[in-house]
Every structure is written in C-alpha cells, then in structure tokens.
Design an enzyme around this catalytic site. Sequence first.
Site, short mmCIF file in Angstrom:
data_model
loop_
_atom_site.label_atom_id
_atom_site.label_comp_id
_atom_site.label_asym_id
_atom_site.label_seq_id
_atom_site.Cartn_x
_atom_site.Cartn_y
_atom_site.Cartn_z
N SER A 144 0.86 -1.19 0.00
CA SER A 144 0.00 0.00 0.00
C SER A 144 0.90 1.24 0.00
O SER A 144 2.05 1.17 0.44
CB SER A 144 -0.87 0.01 1.26
OG SER A 144 -1.53 1.25 1.43
N TYR A 156 -2.15 -0.59 10.69
CA TYR A 156 -2.29 -1.05 9.30
C TYR A 156 -1.09 -0.58 8.48
O TYR A 156 -0.49 -1.34 7.73
CB TYR A 156 -3.60 -0.51 8.69
CG TYR A 156 -3.70 -0.73 7.20
CD1 TYR A 156 -4.08 -1.98 6.71
CD2 TYR A 156 -3.41 0.28 6.29
CE1 TYR A 156 -4.16 -2.21 5.34
CE2 TYR A 156 -3.49 0.07 4.92
CZ TYR A 156 -3.87 -1.19 4.45
OH TYR A 156 -3.94 -1.41 3.10
N1 LIG Z 1 -8.85 -0.50 -0.72
C1 LIG Z 1 -7.79 0.28 -0.56
O1 LIG Z 1 -7.90 1.52 -0.45
C2 LIG Z 1 -6.40 -0.34 -0.53
C3 LIG Z 1 -5.30 0.52 -0.71
C4 LIG Z 1 -4.02 -0.01 -0.69
C5 LIG Z 1 -3.84 -1.37 -0.49
N2 LIG Z 1 -4.92 -2.18 -0.30
C6 LIG Z 1 -4.65 -3.59 -0.09
O2 LIG Z 1 -5.19 -4.32 -1.18
C7 LIG Z 1 -5.55 -5.64 -0.74
C8 LIG Z 1 -6.98 -5.90 -1.12
O3 LIG Z 1 -7.76 -4.89 -0.50
P1 LIG Z 1 -9.28 -4.60 -0.91
O4 LIG Z 1 -9.52 -3.16 -0.65
O5 LIG Z 1 -9.58 -5.19 -2.23
O6 LIG Z 1 -9.98 -5.43 0.28
P2 LIG Z 1 -11.43 -6.11 0.38
O7 LIG Z 1 -12.35 -5.60 -0.65
O8 LIG Z 1 -11.80 -6.01 1.83
O9 LIG Z 1 -11.08 -7.64 0.04
C9 LIG Z 1 -10.21 -8.36 0.88
C10 LIG Z 1 -10.08 -9.77 0.33
O10 LIG Z 1 -9.18 -10.50 1.18
C11 LIG Z 1 -9.86 -11.65 1.70
N3 LIG Z 1 -9.30 -11.93 3.02
C12 LIG Z 1 -9.30 -11.15 4.12
N4 LIG Z 1 -8.67 -11.75 5.13
C13 LIG Z 1 -8.26 -12.96 4.67
C14 LIG Z 1 -7.55 -14.06 5.22
N5 LIG Z 1 -7.13 -14.06 6.51
N6 LIG Z 1 -7.29 -15.13 4.45
C15 LIG Z 1 -7.71 -15.16 3.17
N7 LIG Z 1 -8.38 -14.16 2.57
C16 LIG Z 1 -8.65 -13.07 3.33
C17 LIG Z 1 -11.34 -11.27 1.69
O11 LIG Z 1 -12.24 -12.36 1.64
P3 LIG Z 1 -12.74 -13.09 3.01
O12 LIG Z 1 -13.13 -12.00 3.96
O13 LIG Z 1 -13.87 -13.97 2.56
O14 LIG Z 1 -11.57 -13.88 3.47
C18 LIG Z 1 -11.40 -10.52 0.35
O15 LIG Z 1 -11.42 -11.44 -0.72
C19 LIG Z 1 -5.28 -5.67 0.75
O16 LIG Z 1 -4.01 -6.24 1.00
C20 LIG Z 1 -5.29 -4.20 1.13
O17 LIG Z 1 -4.53 -3.94 2.30
C21 LIG Z 1 -6.19 -1.70 -0.33
#
Ligand SMILES: NC(=O)c1ccc[n+]([C@@H]2O[C@H](COP(=O)([O-])OP(=O)(O)OC[C@H]3O[C@@H](n4cnc5c(N)ncnc54)[C@H](OP(=O)(O)O)[C@@H]3O)[C@@H](O)[C@H]2O)c1
Length: 237
Positions: A144, A156
Amino acid sequence: MTDPVLLITGASRGIGAAVARRAAAAGYRLALTARAAGPLHALADELGDDGVSPGHVLARPVDVTDWTALTGLVAEVEERFGRLDAVLANAGASVLTSFLGDGGAPPEEWRDLVLTNVLGPALTARATLPALRRTRGHLLLTGSTAGRGVRSGSLYSATKWAVTGLAQAIHAECAGTGVRVTLLQPGLTDTGSIPPSRRDDPRLDPGDVAEAVLYALRQPPHVDVAELVVRPIGRQL
Ligand SMILES: NC(=O)c1ccc[n+]([C@@H]2O[C@H](COP(=O)([O-])OP(=O)(O)OC[C@H]3O[C@@H](n4cnc5c(N)ncnc54)[C@H](OP(=O)(O)O)[C@@H]3O)[C@@H](O)[C@H]2O)c1
C-alpha cells in the site's frame, strides 16, 4: 493447455476480484482464494461461465494464515493445471487504530490484522515460491502507499511497511532463480475496506489497480517490475 496460471489470495472482492476478471479476459487460468466460500464461488461461476475461460477457474476457501491449507492449495493447483506461473499475495485487512487509545479498534482485534497482513503474504510466498521457481514465475505482493509514508497511529500502515520489507527480502533471495517479484502499492481504492473517515477522499477504482497488475504480468521474462505505485491523482499517499 499452455495458458499461464495465476493464483490470487483475497480474490473474492475488491482489488483481487478486479485482477481475476482482467486476468481471465487476458487468457489466464485462475486459482482463487479467500475465506468465505460464497462470494468466491460466485466469482468463479461468473468467470467460468462467461465463455472466456470455461473450466479454467479453481476456487478454494483458504485462510492465508493457515500454512497447511496454503500448501494443500498449491499442490492442488499444480495437480489440476500442471504449473503455477504467477501469484498475487493480496489478501489483507484494515482497521483503524490509535496507540494513545484515542478510538479505533480495541487491541484484542489487532492480532488478526497483523497475522493477515504480515504472516499471510509471508506464508503465501513460502508456499508458492518453490512452484514459481520451477516455472521462472512471478510473485506480486499487495502492499500500500501506507507502506511508503507515515500514517499517524496506524498499525495497518506498519503492516504494509512490513510487506515492503518482505518484498525486498524475497527479491534478494530470488536473485538468480528467474523469479520476478513485484511490490504493488495502491493508494486509496474504492472497495469495502475504505474507512468512513476517508469516504470523501479521491480514490481509485479496483480496475485501475488491476490494470497495473496486468502491466507487470505482461512484461517479458527479463523485465522485473520491482514496484508499482498507483495513487489517485493529486494524492501523496
Ligand atoms: N482499498 C484500498 O484503499 C487499498 C489501498 C491499498 C492497499 N490495499 C490492499 O489491497 C488488498 C486488497 O484490498 P481490498 O480493498 O480489495 O480489500 P477487500 O475488498 O476487503 O477484500 C479483501 C479480500 O481478502 C480476503 N481476506 C481477508 N482476510 C483474509 C484471510 N485471513 N485469508 C484469506 N483471505 C482473506 C477477503 O475475503 P474473506 O473475507 O472472505 O476472506 C477478500 O477477498 C489488501 O491487501 C489491502 O490492504 C487496499
């Protein structure tokens, strides 16, 4: 069947699902994981039934903090598809924290955040790199922009700094193996993970981030895209 095989953790929604859709359209066979089976299988049905990639999608519920489940998945992927070419270690969680105790999630909830965001990608790397070494493949880790700059009171952010270090440690160990390692650092992206306090901030669409992932995947074998920082225009972090 020679279409490349991509494994995505955290594939059921948000950035992971956007990457899955674009990769399927680009001809990848997919192994999709998350913890909850319902959304995962719905996405697999969508990608398997759209005529683009019938039979090319394997969906298995796996918690990335579960070493046994991860190694079992990798064995099943190699058994089913015969190879593993690329991995996006993307599963992550986000909660607000304060070290002074001024609000945020209670410390009892911090363990899952650290385990998912730090142990998760570390175990994913360890479980998949032997297979990636065999194919001279590609490991991508979702960090991130919070792993580049300081976020006040944010555990985080600290976990994403750990992902930055993890990517560099893995890259150093993979020298000479032909394995490429990419650290993906998105800025705020419009998924379910956005905290209420940032609802009005400029943000990316998950598809914007997925395009960056496909860019890295499309490079020829001698090109190693080390870092991809993708942020909403005008934002520093
Ligand atoms: N959204 C943002 O602004 C942003 C910015 C920078 C980086 N990121 C990073 O991008 C990645 C994806 O984020 P997102 O925003 O797409 O999140 P999201 O929409 O909340 O999706 C998270 C995904 O991870 C899975 N997950 C969560 N905990 C898990 C575990 N312990 N084991 C296996 N699967 C797990 C969830 O499914 P289940 O809950 O069913 O397991 C879901 O498929 C993350 O690493 C996040 O930190 C996000």
